[in-house]
Write an enzyme that holds these catalytic residues in place. Structure first.
Site, PDB file in Angstrom:
ATOM      1  N   TYR A  46       0.836  -1.217   0.000  1.00 22.57           N
ATOM      2  CA  TYR A  46       0.000   0.000   0.000  1.00 22.57           C
ATOM      3  C   TYR A  46       0.868   1.264   0.000  1.00 22.57           C
ATOM      4  CZ  TYR A  46      -3.936  -3.077   1.372  1.00 22.57           C
ATOM      5  OH  TYR A  46      -4.884  -4.068   1.433  1.00 22.57           O
ATOM      6  N   HIS A 104       0.083 -11.660   1.789  1.00 19.24           N
ATOM      7  CA  HIS A 104      -0.915 -10.834   1.091  1.00 19.24           C
ATOM      8  C   HIS A 104      -1.617 -11.579  -0.040  1.00 19.24           C
ATOM      9  CE1 HIS A 104      -1.834  -6.366   0.027  1.00 19.24           C
ATOM     10  NE2 HIS A 104      -2.864  -7.139  -0.221  1.00 19.24           N
TER      11      HIS A 104
HETATM   12  N1  LIG Z   1      -6.044  -8.521   1.247  1.00 13.84           N
HETATM   13  C1  LIG Z   1      -6.295  -7.914   0.114  1.00 13.84           C
HETATM   14  O1  LIG Z   1      -5.830  -8.321  -0.952  1.00 13.84           O
HETATM   15  C2  LIG Z   1      -7.173  -6.709   0.128  1.00 13.84           C
HETATM   16  C3  LIG Z   1      -7.760  -6.251  -1.066  1.00 13.84           C
HETATM   17  C4  LIG Z   1      -8.589  -5.134  -1.003  1.00 13.84           C
HETATM   18  C5  LIG Z   1      -8.817  -4.511   0.196  1.00 13.84           C
HETATM   19  N2  LIG Z   1      -8.219  -4.959   1.344  1.00 13.84           N
HETATM   20  C6  LIG Z   1      -8.409  -4.290   2.649  1.00 13.84           C
HETATM   21  O2  LIG Z   1      -9.790  -4.132   2.876  1.00 13.84           O
HETATM   22  C7  LIG Z   1     -10.064  -2.759   3.104  1.00 13.84           C
HETATM   23  C8  LIG Z   1     -11.458  -2.435   2.624  1.00 13.84           C
HETATM   24  O3  LIG Z   1     -11.557  -2.520   1.221  1.00 13.84           O
HETATM   25  P1  LIG Z   1     -11.736  -1.238   0.294  1.00 13.84           P
HETATM   26  O4  LIG Z   1     -11.195  -0.044   0.997  1.00 13.84           O
HETATM   27  O5  LIG Z   1     -11.147  -1.560  -1.013  1.00 13.84           O
HETATM   28  O6  LIG Z   1     -13.269  -1.189   0.039  1.00 13.84           O
HETATM   29  P2  LIG Z   1     -14.542  -0.921   0.965  1.00 13.84           P
HETATM   30  O7  LIG Z   1     -14.182  -0.646   2.364  1.00 13.84           O
HETATM   31  O8  LIG Z   1     -15.524  -1.980   0.599  1.00 13.84           O
HETATM   32  O9  LIG Z   1     -15.059   0.407   0.299  1.00 13.84           O
HETATM   33  C9  LIG Z   1     -14.355   1.593   0.380  1.00 13.84           C
HETATM   34  C10 LIG Z   1     -15.099   2.584  -0.513  1.00 13.84           C
HETATM   35  O10 LIG Z   1     -16.418   2.735   0.001  1.00 13.84           O
HETATM   36  C11 LIG Z   1     -16.661   4.091   0.335  1.00 13.84           C
HETATM   37  N3  LIG Z   1     -17.359   4.084   1.623  1.00 13.84           N
HETATM   38  C12 LIG Z   1     -16.911   3.673   2.823  1.00 13.84           C
HETATM   39  N4  LIG Z   1     -17.856   3.811   3.761  1.00 13.84           N
HETATM   40  C13 LIG Z   1     -18.930   4.325   3.137  1.00 13.84           C
HETATM   41  C14 LIG Z   1     -20.215   4.703   3.560  1.00 13.84           C
HETATM   42  N5  LIG Z   1     -20.585   4.557   4.819  1.00 13.84           N
HETATM   43  N6  LIG Z   1     -21.082   5.204   2.652  1.00 13.84           N
HETATM   44  C15 LIG Z   1     -20.712   5.368   1.357  1.00 13.84           C
HETATM   45  N7  LIG Z   1     -19.504   5.017   0.889  1.00 13.84           N
HETATM   46  C16 LIG Z   1     -18.622   4.516   1.766  1.00 13.84           C
HETATM   47  C17 LIG Z   1     -15.316   4.763   0.431  1.00 13.84           C
HETATM   48  O11 LIG Z   1     -15.445   6.079  -0.055  1.00 13.84           O
HETATM   49  P3  LIG Z   1     -15.244   7.363   0.897  1.00 13.84           P
HETATM   50  O12 LIG Z   1     -13.771   7.495   1.094  1.00 13.84           O
HETATM   51  O13 LIG Z   1     -15.841   8.431   0.069  1.00 13.84           O
HETATM   52  O14 LIG Z   1     -16.001   7.117   2.179  1.00 13.84           O
HETATM   53  C18 LIG Z   1     -14.464   3.934  -0.530  1.00 13.84           C
HETATM   54  O15 LIG Z   1     -14.606   4.443  -1.855  1.00 13.84           O
HETATM   55  C19 LIG Z   1      -8.939  -2.048   2.352  1.00 13.84           C
HETATM   56  O16 LIG Z   1      -8.811  -0.717   2.735  1.00 13.84           O
HETATM   57  C20 LIG Z   1      -7.780  -2.917   2.704  1.00 13.84           C
HETATM   58  O17 LIG Z   1      -7.294  -2.595   4.002  1.00 13.84           O
HETATM   59  C21 LIG Z   1      -7.427  -6.043   1.307  1.00 13.84           C
END
Ligand SMILES: NC(=O)c1ccc[n+]([C@@H]2O[C@H](COP(=O)([O-])OP(=O)(O)OC[C@H]3O[C@@H](n4cnc5c(N)ncnc54)[C@H](OP(=O)(O)O)[C@@H]3O)[C@@H](O)[C@H]2O)c1
Length: 274
Positions: A46, A104
């Site tokens: 990241y 990862h």
């Molecule tokens: N292990 C892996 O390979 C892997 C892969 C992907 C992700 N991850 C981890 O999982 C975490 C979560 O995944 P993610 O960040 O990709 O996706 P997510 O949490 O499903 O979605 C994040 C998106 O949703 C929006 N959001 C969040 N809360 C909201 C709400 N209450 N209402 C409306 N929109 C909202 C955010 O925009 P705003 O900023 O505008 O709120 C952002 O664009 C990552 O940050 C990472 O730490 C791990």
């Protein structure tokens, strides 16, 4: 409201930091910690561990009250690379240990044997560099291989994409039988489930948001969630998902939303999903 982790399990709610860099990640982590978040998920790839560490240091929160997860990138999975790269992560995060270290993604093409990486991670744990170890983006076959290598009790979680649109039922059932916790990433399917009418109707009944419903659903199934946000209002309302309880019929309605809606499937990295 806090989500202070116990020492035996992983917290059911935390903050994701994928895609967030520089001041955006400092602001997100700082605000989240102010609001009561106590678990933070980052990764070597990241490129934000130093900023996450800066925000944590600035918060003044005692290290013992925090649960920090990082993930070893695929370039660092071989013997002789895991521990030095983890030490570098610790330095950036300004901490002597992380609470959880994950592989990862599986080694592309199986280039580095899984047992080799897990052996290194077990050593890292023995050296006190990480309290727990786990995996991410593993299918059932890889999870079985990991269990064969170090035993299920040593694998704290498999962090995988899991949302109302991608419920990963086979994998979840297998992990559950083995006593391995599932961490749901992209529980909101990167925002897609927020438009869902079924979630919107359930949200209306409870006077909450669709995002809270999706997260409460995942937590009620026993999974951990790690939503990310750049907005204080979203960070605040997401944390309140921990207070929401859904009825059995509501859980069943959400179960019916499954559509194999996978968002993350990088060529060359992703295993053959179950
Ligand atoms: N292990 C892996 O390979 C892997 C892969 C992907 C992700 N991850 C981890 O999982 C975490 C979560 O995944 P993610 O960040 O990709 O996706 P997510 O949490 O499903 O979605 C994040 C998106 O949703 C929006 N959001 C969040 N809360 C909201 C709400 N209450 N209402 C409306 N929109 C909202 C955010 O925009 P705003 O900023 O505008 O709120 C952002 O664009 C990552 O940050 C990472 O730490 C791990």
């Amino acid at each position: 409201m806090t989500t202070t982790p116990s020492h035996s399990s992983i917290p059911s709610f935390g903050l994701g930091t994928f895609r967030l860099k520089d001041q955006a990640v400092i602001d997100s982590v700082t605000t989240a910690l102010e609001l009561g978040y106590r678990a933070i998920d980052t990764a070597q790839i990241y490129g934000n561990e130093a900023e996450v560490g800066q925000a944590i240091a600035g918060s003044g929160i005692a290290r013992g009250d925090l649960f920090i997860t990082t993930k070893i990138w695929t370039a660092n999975l071989a013997a002789g690379h895991v521990i030095p790269s983890l030490k570098e992560s610790l330095e950036k995060l300004r901490t002597a240990h992380v609470n959880l270290t994950l592989i990862h993604w599986p080694s592309p093409g199986g280039a580095v044997p899984l047992a080799e990486t897990l052996g290194e991670l077990m050593q890292a744990k023995a050296q006190g560099l990480t309290r727990r170890i786990g995996v991410s983006n593993f299918n059932i076959a890889l999870l079985q291989e990991a269990i064969d290598a170090v035993g299920a009790a040593n694998i704290s979680t498999n962090q995988v994409e899991l949302s109302p649109y991608l419920q990963n039922l086979k994998l979840v059932e297998f992990a559950k039988k083995q006593g391995i916790h599932i961490t749901s990433y992209m529980t909101l399917a990167y925002g897609k489930v927020l438009q869902d009418p079924v979630l919107a109707d359930i949200a209306k009944v409870h006077g909450v948001t669709s995002a809270q419903v999706a997260m409460a659903w995942a937590m009620q199934l026993g999974h951990a969630v790690i939503p990310s946000s750049t907005k204080r209002a979203n960070l605040e309302s997401n944390l309140k998902a921990t207070l929401l309880t859904l009825s059995d019929p509501e859980m069943a309605q959400i179960a019916a939303l499954e559509r194999n809606g996978r968002e993350v499937n990088p060529a060359g990295l992703a295993p053959a999903w179950d």
